[in-house]
Design a protein around this motif. Structure first.
Motif, PDB file in Angstrom:
ATOM      1  N   ASP A  12      34.133  46.779  62.184  1.00 17.50           N
ATOM      2  CA  ASP A  12      34.681  48.199  61.982  1.00 17.50           C
ATOM      3  C   ASP A  12      33.283  48.730  60.987  1.00 17.50           C
ATOM      4  OD1 ASP A  12      35.335  50.487  60.567  1.00 17.50           O
ATOM      5  OD2 ASP A  12      37.311  49.995  60.514  1.00 17.50           O
ATOM      6  N   VAL A  13      32.657  49.516  61.863  1.00 17.45           N
ATOM      7  CA  VAL A  13      31.221  49.931  61.431  1.00 17.45           C
ATOM      8  C   VAL A  13      31.335  50.753  60.131  1.00 17.45           C
ATOM      9  CG1 VAL A  13      31.379  52.099  63.022  1.00 17.45           C
ATOM     10  CG2 VAL A  13      29.219  51.146  62.405  1.00 17.45           C
ATOM     11  N   LEU A  14      32.421  51.750  59.741  1.00 14.92           N
ATOM     12  CA  LEU A  14      32.753  52.256  58.688  1.00 14.92           C
ATOM     13  C   LEU A  14      32.886  51.458  57.349  1.00 14.92           C
ATOM     14  CD1 LEU A  14      34.933  55.274  59.874  1.00 14.92           C
ATOM     15  CD2 LEU A  14      32.435  55.216  59.383  1.00 14.92           C
ATOM     16  N   ALA A  15      33.615  50.289  57.619  1.00 12.98           N
ATOM     17  CA  ALA A  15      33.772  49.264  56.716  1.00 12.98           C
ATOM     18  C   ALA A  15      32.431  48.417  56.648  1.00 12.98           C
ATOM     19  CB  ALA A  15      34.865  48.145  56.931  1.00 12.98           C
ATOM     20  N   ALA A  16      31.643  48.058  57.625  1.00 13.26           N
ATOM     21  CA  ALA A  16      30.483  47.572  57.173  1.00 13.26           C
ATOM     22  C   ALA A  16      29.523  48.342  56.339  1.00 13.26           C
ATOM     23  CB  ALA A  16      29.975  47.183  58.455  1.00 13.26           C
ATOM     24  N   ALA A  17      29.668  49.901  56.776  1.00 13.54           N
ATOM     25  CA  ALA A  17      28.727  50.860  56.162  1.00 13.54           C
ATOM     26  C   ALA A  17      28.869  50.822  54.987  1.00 13.54           C
ATOM     27  CB  ALA A  17      28.777  52.174  56.547  1.00 13.54           C
ATOM     28  N   ASP A  18      30.154  50.913  54.387  1.00  8.05           N
ATOM     29  CA  ASP A  18      30.825  50.826  52.922  1.00  8.05           C
ATOM     30  C   ASP A  18      30.504  49.613  52.320  1.00  8.05           C
ATOM     31  OD1 ASP A  18      31.834  53.365  53.407  1.00  8.05           O
ATOM     32  OD2 ASP A  18      34.089  52.482  53.455  1.00  8.05           O
ATOM     33  N   ALA A  19      30.365  48.587  52.746  1.00  4.44           N
ATOM     34  CA  ALA A  19      29.952  47.303  52.491  1.00  4.44           C
ATOM     35  C   ALA A  19      28.414  47.144  51.967  1.00  4.44           C
ATOM     36  CB  ALA A  19      30.261  46.061  53.086  1.00  4.44           C
ATOM     37  N   PRO A  58      35.741  43.338  49.848  1.00  2.71           N
ATOM     38  CA  PRO A  58      35.222  44.859  49.698  1.00  2.71           C
ATOM     39  C   PRO A  58      36.156  45.462  48.637  1.00  2.71           C
ATOM     40  CG  PRO A  58      36.074  44.821  51.684  1.00  2.71           C
ATOM     41  CD  PRO A  58      36.073  43.236  51.554  1.00  2.71           C
ATOM     42  N   TRP A  59      37.526  44.772  48.376  1.00  2.76           N
ATOM     43  CA  TRP A  59      38.518  45.461  47.649  1.00  2.76           C
ATOM     44  C   TRP A  59      38.350  44.970  46.199  1.00  2.76           C
ATOM     45  CZ3 TRP A  59      39.709  41.821  51.451  1.00  2.76           C
ATOM     46  CH2 TRP A  59      40.139  40.433  50.904  1.00  2.76           C
ATOM     47  N   SER A  61      36.486  44.667  42.470  1.00  2.00           N
ATOM     48  CA  SER A  61      35.695  45.643  41.510  1.00  2.00           C
ATOM     49  C   SER A  61      34.395  45.497  41.595  1.00  2.00           C
ATOM     50  CB  SER A  61      36.359  45.732  40.157  1.00  2.00           C
ATOM     51  OG  SER A  61      36.069  44.445  39.652  1.00  2.00           O
ATOM     52  N   GLY A  62      33.744  46.263  40.865  1.00  2.00           N
ATOM     53  CA  GLY A  62      32.130  45.863  40.628  1.00  2.00           C
ATOM     54  C   GLY A  62      31.871  44.707  39.759  1.00  2.00           C
ATOM     55  N   ARG A  63      32.857  44.475  38.905  1.00  2.26           N
ATOM     56  CA  ARG A  63      32.950  43.281  38.212  1.00  2.26           C
ATOM     57  C   ARG A  63      32.827  42.133  38.817  1.00  2.26           C
ATOM     58  NH1 ARG A  63      35.686  39.178  35.741  1.00  2.26           N
ATOM     59  NH2 ARG A  63      37.518  39.858  37.035  1.00  2.26           N
ATOM     60  N   GLY A  64      33.992  42.020  39.798  1.00  3.47           N
ATOM     61  CA  GLY A  64      34.229  41.084  40.745  1.00  3.47           C
ATOM     62  C   GLY A  64      33.056  40.671  41.598  1.00  3.47           C
ATOM     63  N   ALA A  65      32.481  41.850  42.067  1.00  2.56           N
ATOM     64  CA  ALA A  65      31.285  41.544  43.160  1.00  2.56           C
ATOM     65  C   ALA A  65      30.225  41.109  42.196  1.00  2.56           C
ATOM     66  CB  ALA A  65      31.053  42.734  43.801  1.00  2.56           C
ATOM     67  N   ARG A  66      29.811  41.268  41.141  1.00  2.27           N
ATOM     68  CA  ARG A  66      28.759  40.801  40.392  1.00  2.27           C
ATOM     69  C   ARG A  66      29.091  39.465  39.956  1.00  2.27           C
ATOM     70  NH1 ARG A  66      29.476  43.429  35.902  1.00  2.27           N
ATOM     71  NH2 ARG A  66      30.531  42.025  34.826  1.00  2.27           N
ATOM     72  N   LEU A  67      30.269  39.202  39.580  1.00  2.00           N
ATOM     73  CA  LEU A  67      30.767  37.574  39.393  1.00  2.00           C
ATOM     74  C   LEU A  67      30.570  36.852  40.434  1.00  2.00           C
ATOM     75  CD1 LEU A  67      32.073  35.511  37.501  1.00  2.00           C
ATOM     76  CD2 LEU A  67      34.356  36.475  37.926  1.00  2.00           C
ATOM     77  N   THR A  68      30.827  37.475  41.708  1.00  2.00           N
ATOM     78  CA  THR A  68      31.135  36.249  42.766  1.00  2.00           C
ATOM     79  C   THR A  68      29.272  36.043  43.277  1.00  2.00           C
ATOM     80  OG1 THR A  68      32.782  37.249  43.763  1.00  2.00           O
ATOM     81  CG2 THR A  68      31.450  36.320  45.498  1.00  2.00           C
ATOM     82  N   ALA A  69      28.547  37.244  43.088  1.00  2.00           N
ATOM     83  CA  ALA A  69      27.092  36.954  43.355  1.00  2.00           C
ATOM     84  C   ALA A  69      26.422  36.082  42.403  1.00  2.00           C
ATOM     85  CB  ALA A  69      26.376  38.204  43.518  1.00  2.00           C
ATOM     86  N   ARG A  70      26.666  36.370  41.167  1.00  2.00           N
ATOM     87  CA  ARG A  70      26.236  35.206  40.267  1.00  2.00           C
ATOM     88  C   ARG A  70      26.631  34.005  40.243  1.00  2.00           C
ATOM     89  NH1 ARG A  70      26.258  38.591  34.420  1.00  2.00           N
ATOM     90  NH2 ARG A  70      24.659  40.255  35.001  1.00  2.00           N
ATOM     91  N   THR A  71      27.928  33.641  40.635  1.00  2.00           N
ATOM     92  CA  THR A  71      28.454  32.234  41.204  1.00  2.00           C
ATOM     93  C   THR A  71      27.687  31.685  42.074  1.00  2.00           C
ATOM     94  OG1 THR A  71      30.551  32.787  40.025  1.00  2.00           O
ATOM     95  CG2 THR A  71      30.624  30.943  41.388  1.00  2.00           C
ATOM     96  N   GLY A  72      27.535  32.288  43.180  1.00  2.00           N
ATOM     97  CA  GLY A  72      26.552  32.082  44.290  1.00  2.00           C
ATOM     98  C   GLY A  72      25.154  31.492  43.910  1.00  2.00           C
ATOM     99  N   VAL A 261      48.654  44.181  51.515  1.00  2.00           N
ATOM    100  CA  VAL A 261      47.632  44.516  50.545  1.00  2.00           C
ATOM    101  C   VAL A 261      46.735  43.165  50.544  1.00  2.00           C
ATOM    102  CG1 VAL A 261      47.153  44.862  48.063  1.00  2.00           C
ATOM    103  CG2 VAL A 261      49.337  45.743  49.383  1.00  2.00           C
ATOM    104  N   PRO A 262      45.600  43.459  50.700  1.00  2.00           N
ATOM    105  CA  PRO A 262      44.644  42.630  50.590  1.00  2.00           C
ATOM    106  C   PRO A 262      44.548  41.629  49.206  1.00  2.00           C
ATOM    107  CG  PRO A 262      43.402  44.426  51.027  1.00  2.00           C
ATOM    108  CD  PRO A 262      44.757  44.751  50.704  1.00  2.00           C
ATOM    109  N   GLY A 263      44.479  40.384  49.220  1.00  2.00           N
ATOM    110  CA  GLY A 263      44.534  39.565  48.052  1.00  2.00           C
ATOM    111  C   GLY A 263      44.052  38.103  48.227  1.00  2.00           C
TER     112      GLY A 263
END
Length: 288
Positions: A12-19, A58-59, A61-72, A261-263
């Motif tokens: 989905d190009v819109l989902a890709a753009a949002d991400a 992509p669902w 939060s900003g905190r979760g995305a930051r935590l995921t990147a830092r864990t990697g 609901v994504p989970g």
């Protein structure tokens, strides 16, 4: 490897753009974090860690995305430290360092090293979701214990001793790939607590990523003196077959938990597919 035995659905190009909009600033912040920490953290790996944080779930939060990147980034830094030439020169320091990291995961204050400092920050972020903290601690402890097992096994082989049995290697390798701490970090940002029913599919996901990693990185690891499934006698075709089986078994077990609901279940499936696809194409974290 074909994920479904057929053609994958179109992106989905819109989902890709949002991400992508999320990924750009997240990458910059992750690189800044790695640079502040210093070696063995590598700011150049920030895109590799921020992109899945933005695209896989992509669902979050900003905190979760930051935590995921830092864990990697922490996982790659741990790998660089334990496989580097310094570890071979000072085995006692590595053993003590891993023991210290295990203590940090359980709640101890970090020492002066970058790995401990970063792990304490990640631990405190995970602790925002109390239900996720105990399984995260167990997963990090298992990853560190397995890292020591692999280090000791490779050292023993280099010194002329026996190699570990393939089954022992795979049991530890499923933990040392550190997919479970990454998944649990992501789950800590999701409203549904990690489900006990997801433990078995998570195990299959860990084995699939471990074997995909071994297959892609075998040439480099052989030069570095690092053990993998192929070095222990598993033929490449069998490695590919096992990856396919573990992916299929994981996805089948996740199906009843994929709701509207994504989970957590969807996050695990997407991260598994993302990780295996990466290893089909590049030696992630080591590509020139």
């Amino acid at each position: 490897m074909d994920m479904e035995g057929g053609v994958l659905p179109p992106l989905d190009v819109l989902a890709a753009a949002d991400a992508a909009v999320v990924a750009a600033p997240l990458t910059a912040r992750a690189a800044e974090w790695a640079a502040r920490l210093g070696p063995p953290f590598d700011p150049a790996l920030a895109p590799l860690c921020a992109l899945p944080a933005a695209f896989v779930a992509p669902w979050m939060s900003g905190r979760g995305a930051r935590l995921t990147a830092r864990t990697g980034l922490w996982i790659f830094a741990l790998d660089a430290w334990t496989d580097g030439p310094g570890a071979r020169r000072d085995a006692a320091r590595l053993r003590a360092g891993l023991a210290g990291l295990r203590a940090v995961a359980q709640g101890a204050a970090p020492g002066e090293g970058a790995l401990g400092t970063a792990l304490a920050q990640i631990r405190d972020d995970v602790a925002v979701a109390p239900a996720a903290l105990p399984p995260w601690r167990r997963a990090v402890d298992a990853a560190l214990a397995a890292t020591l097992f692999e280090y000791e096994a490779a050292k023993r082989v280099r010194e002329g001793g026996p190699a570990p049995a393939l089954g022992d290697y795979l049991r530890h390798g499923a933990a040392s790939i550190a997919l479970a701490p990454l998944v649990l970090a992501m789950w800590s940002d999701m409203p549904s607590s990690p489900l006990p029913a997801l433990r078995r599919p998570l195990r299959d996901a860990c084995l699939a990523v471990r074997l995909a990693n071994d297959l892609r990185g075998h040439g480099r690891e052989r030069r570095e003196g690092v053990l993998d499934a192929l070095a222990l006698g598993l033929p490449p075709d069998e490695v590919r077959s096992r990856v396919t089986r573990h992916v299929a078994r994981c996805r089948t077990a996740l199906r009843p938990h994929l709701g509207a609901v994504p989970g957590p279940a969807l996050a695990l499936e997407r991260l598994l597919l993302w990780s295996v696809r990466h290893y089909e194409r590049v030696d992630a974290g080591h590509a020139a």
